[in-house]
Scaffold this motif. Sequence first.
Motif, PDB file in Angstrom:
ATOM      1  N   ALA A 122       0.818  -1.220   0.000  1.00 12.68           N
ATOM      2  CA  ALA A 122       0.000   0.000   0.000  1.00 12.68           C
ATOM      3  C   ALA A 122       0.850   1.268   0.000  1.00 12.68           C
ATOM      4  N   LEU A 123       2.135   1.133   0.296  1.00  7.69           N
ATOM      5  CA  LEU A 123       3.010   2.313   0.285  1.00  7.69           C
ATOM      6  C   LEU A 123       3.241   2.819  -1.140  1.00  7.69           C
ATOM      7  N   GLY A 124       2.998   1.926  -2.123  1.00  2.58           N
ATOM      8  CA  GLY A 124       3.094   2.338  -3.532  1.00  2.58           C
ATOM      9  C   GLY A 124       4.515   2.270  -4.064  1.00  2.58           C
ATOM     10  N   PRO A 125       4.668   2.474  -5.390  1.00  2.00           N
ATOM     11  CA  PRO A 125       5.984   2.320  -6.021  1.00  2.00           C
ATOM     12  C   PRO A 125       6.940   3.488  -5.764  1.00  2.00           C
ATOM     13  N   ALA A 126       6.415   4.694  -5.584  1.00  2.00           N
ATOM     14  CA  ALA A 126       7.310   5.864  -5.437  1.00  2.00           C
ATOM     15  C   ALA A 126       7.917   5.884  -4.030  1.00  2.00           C
ATOM     16  N   PRO A 127       9.202   6.268  -3.912  1.00  2.00           N
ATOM     17  CA  PRO A 127       9.840   6.281  -2.590  1.00  2.00           C
ATOM     18  C   PRO A 127       9.157   7.266  -1.644  1.00  2.00           C
ATOM     19  N   ARG A 128       8.916   6.807  -0.425  1.00  2.00           N
ATOM     20  CA  ARG A 128       8.281   7.682   0.568  1.00  2.00           C
ATOM     21  C   ARG A 128       9.030   7.538   1.895  1.00  2.00           C
ATOM     22  N   ARG A 129       8.796   8.488   2.777  1.00  2.00           N
ATOM     23  CA  ARG A 129       9.420   8.436   4.112  1.00  2.00           C
ATOM     24  C   ARG A 129       8.396   7.854   5.070  1.00  2.00           C
ATOM     25  N   VAL A 130       8.704   6.656   5.594  1.00  2.00           N
ATOM     26  CA  VAL A 130       7.702   5.830   6.276  1.00  2.00           C
ATOM     27  C   VAL A 130       8.127   5.547   7.718  1.00  2.00           C
ATOM     28  N   PHE A 131       7.196   5.704   8.634  1.00  4.21           N
ATOM     29  CA  PHE A 131       7.431   5.338  10.034  1.00  4.21           C
ATOM     30  C   PHE A 131       6.754   3.995  10.291  1.00  4.21           C
ATOM     31  N   LEU A 132       7.559   3.007  10.656  1.00  6.92           N
ATOM     32  CA  LEU A 132       7.015   1.690  10.995  1.00  6.92           C
ATOM     33  C   LEU A 132       7.015   1.561  12.516  1.00  6.92           C
ATOM     34  N   GLN A 147      12.378   0.551  -1.787  1.00  8.53           N
ATOM     35  CA  GLN A 147      12.563   1.902  -2.340  1.00  8.53           C
ATOM     36  C   GLN A 147      12.289   3.010  -1.317  1.00  8.53           C
ATOM     37  N   HIS A 148      11.675   2.648  -0.186  1.00  3.35           N
ATOM     38  CA  HIS A 148      11.281   3.680   0.780  1.00  3.35           C
ATOM     39  C   HIS A 148      12.371   3.932   1.819  1.00  3.35           C
ATOM     40  N   HIS A 149      12.272   5.122   2.433  1.00  3.22           N
ATOM     41  CA  HIS A 149      13.085   5.397   3.617  1.00  3.22           C
ATOM     42  C   HIS A 149      12.262   4.947   4.827  1.00  3.22           C
ATOM     43  N   TYR A 150      12.857   4.155   5.700  1.00  3.29           N
ATOM     44  CA  TYR A 150      12.116   3.662   6.863  1.00  3.29           C
ATOM     45  C   TYR A 150      12.707   4.187   8.166  1.00  3.29           C
ATOM     46  N   LEU A 151      11.817   4.632   9.042  1.00  2.95           N
ATOM     47  CA  LEU A 151      12.154   4.863  10.445  1.00  2.95           C
ATOM     48  C   LEU A 151      11.417   3.775  11.213  1.00  2.95           C
ATOM     49  N   ILE A 152      12.187   2.907  11.886  1.00  6.24           N
ATOM     50  CA  ILE A 152      11.588   1.715  12.502  1.00  6.24           C
ATOM     51  C   ILE A 152      11.750   1.790  14.011  1.00  6.24           C
ATOM     52  N   ARG A 153      10.633   1.741  14.708  1.00 11.21           N
ATOM     53  CA  ARG A 153      10.703   1.784  16.170  1.00 11.21           C
ATOM     54  C   ARG A 153      10.116   0.490  16.748  1.00 11.21           C
ATOM     55  N   LYS A 187      10.589  15.720  12.742  1.00 15.60           N
ATOM     56  CA  LYS A 187      12.055  15.675  12.661  1.00 15.60           C
ATOM     57  C   LYS A 187      12.511  14.770  11.508  1.00 15.60           C
ATOM     58  N   HIS A 188      11.820  13.653  11.343  1.00 12.63           N
ATOM     59  CA  HIS A 188      12.219  12.684  10.304  1.00 12.63           C
ATOM     60  C   HIS A 188      11.462  12.902   8.987  1.00 12.63           C
ATOM     61  N   ARG A 189      10.695  13.971   8.919  1.00 13.26           N
ATOM     62  CA  ARG A 189       9.934  14.336   7.704  1.00 13.26           C
ATOM     63  C   ARG A 189       9.141  13.130   7.175  1.00 13.26           C
ATOM     64  N   ILE A 190       8.431  12.477   8.123  1.00 15.16           N
ATOM     65  CA  ILE A 190       7.660  11.277   7.778  1.00 15.16           C
ATOM     66  C   ILE A 190       6.426  11.654   6.963  1.00 15.16           C
ATOM     67  N   GLU A 191       6.126  10.812   5.957  1.00 17.95           N
ATOM     68  CA  GLU A 191       4.950  11.041   5.103  1.00 17.95           C
ATOM     69  C   GLU A 191       3.840  10.029   5.377  1.00 17.95           C
ATOM     70  N   VAL A 192       4.219   8.821   5.811  1.00 18.10           N
ATOM     71  CA  VAL A 192       3.244   7.752   6.034  1.00 18.10           C
ATOM     72  C   VAL A 192       3.601   7.008   7.326  1.00 18.10           C
ATOM     73  N   VAL A 193       2.568   6.705   8.111  1.00 21.32           N
ATOM     74  CA  VAL A 193       2.758   5.919   9.333  1.00 21.32           C
ATOM     75  C   VAL A 193       2.101   4.558   9.109  1.00 21.32           C
ATOM     76  N   VAL A 194       2.816   3.471   9.437  1.00 16.79           N
ATOM     77  CA  VAL A 194       2.201   2.140   9.380  1.00 16.79           C
ATOM     78  C   VAL A 194       2.011   1.663  10.809  1.00 16.79           C
ATOM     79  N   SER A 195       0.778   1.239  11.127  1.00 17.39           N
ATOM     80  CA  SER A 195       0.457   0.909  12.518  1.00 17.39           C
ATOM     81  C   SER A 195      -0.480  -0.291  12.604  1.00 17.39           C
ATOM     82  N   VAL A 216      -1.005  10.217   6.079  1.00 16.02           N
ATOM     83  CA  VAL A 216      -1.722   8.958   5.880  1.00 16.02           C
ATOM     84  C   VAL A 216      -1.231   7.932   6.905  1.00 16.02           C
ATOM     85  N   VAL A 217      -2.180   7.167   7.468  1.00 16.12           N
ATOM     86  CA  VAL A 217      -1.840   6.028   8.323  1.00 16.12           C
ATOM     87  C   VAL A 217      -2.284   4.760   7.602  1.00 16.12           C
TER      88      VAL A 217
END
Length: 258
Positions: A122-132, A147-153, A187-195, A216-217
Amino acid sequence: MTHRILILGGTTEARQLAGKLAARASVTLSLAGRTESPVEQGVPVRTGGFGGADGLAAYLREMRVDLMIDATHPYAAQISANAAQAARASGVPILALRRPGWEPVEGDRWTLVDTFGDAAQALGPAPRRVFLALGRQEVAVFEAAPQHHYLIRSVDPVEPTLAVPDAEYLSARGPFREPDERALLEKHRIEVVVSKNSGGAATYGKIAAARALGLVVVMVRRPDLPDVPSAETVEALAAIVDQFGVDHFVEPAAERGV
Ligand SMILES: NC(=O)c1ccc[n+]([C@@H]2O[C@H](COP(=O)([O-])OP(=O)(O)OC[C@H]3O[C@@H](n4cnc5c(N)ncnc54)[C@H](OP(=O)(O)O)[C@@H]3O)[C@@H](O)[C@H]2O)c1
């Protein structure tokens, strides 16, 4: 005779429930053993799997458990299914603590998916900044979307790290407050949160922060859980045990074959 209660835990509520019930019964808390340094639980703890539903049924008989309480996380579907099956097989009564999920409110931008793999898609093909904001067992499928940038907690470090070129890792244990979550997302310029739809207040901060920032979540729906008698809060479940007494849940000895 003191009654024996087995609580299947791994959540804050399980620990709180154990504390409440310890005054009136002999309580054992069971943990899967996934977390390297679990917080002090305050009651006797046993750790590790039982060996499926049959193993759990055998444990219930062997330890002469009078009441089992499933207070595991809503996404721990396997142990909840095992618990329901083991209760049927052993005749030991079961209650479940089922924390209600979050409902979307005005301003929320949720994309609902059924699995973690679907969330990666669901994150799609284009690179996005994602918080997992997911457990370390759940993030592996995001290797399929490198392809995405991930911030993983996660509570425990993700080891080995993901086979993706661009990921940052944070280890932290909630509760997480909305202002702190908002600061983190900015701070991390997140565009999408996965929860997960965990429900409760302790991890809602990121959902409220995403709403405030218009993000978007991608929300992974809850798995199906077995239909057993349940309550939504620690207080309500403790009240059921109190109101009826543990005896209420214990079938006559003859029926249990003892
Ligand atoms: N606090 C949180 O936010 C959070 C989030 C996710 C998970 N958790 C907790 O972490 C645990 C593991 O989650 P999971 O996703 O691996 O669950 P799962 O997929 O439902 O369970 C997998 C297997 O782990 C063992 N297991 C799970 N919970 C157990 C428990 N409380 N006591 C003894 N064995 C247990 C069982 O092994 P056998 O079949 O060998 O018995 C089960 O079949 C759960 O207890 C869950 O509540 C907590």
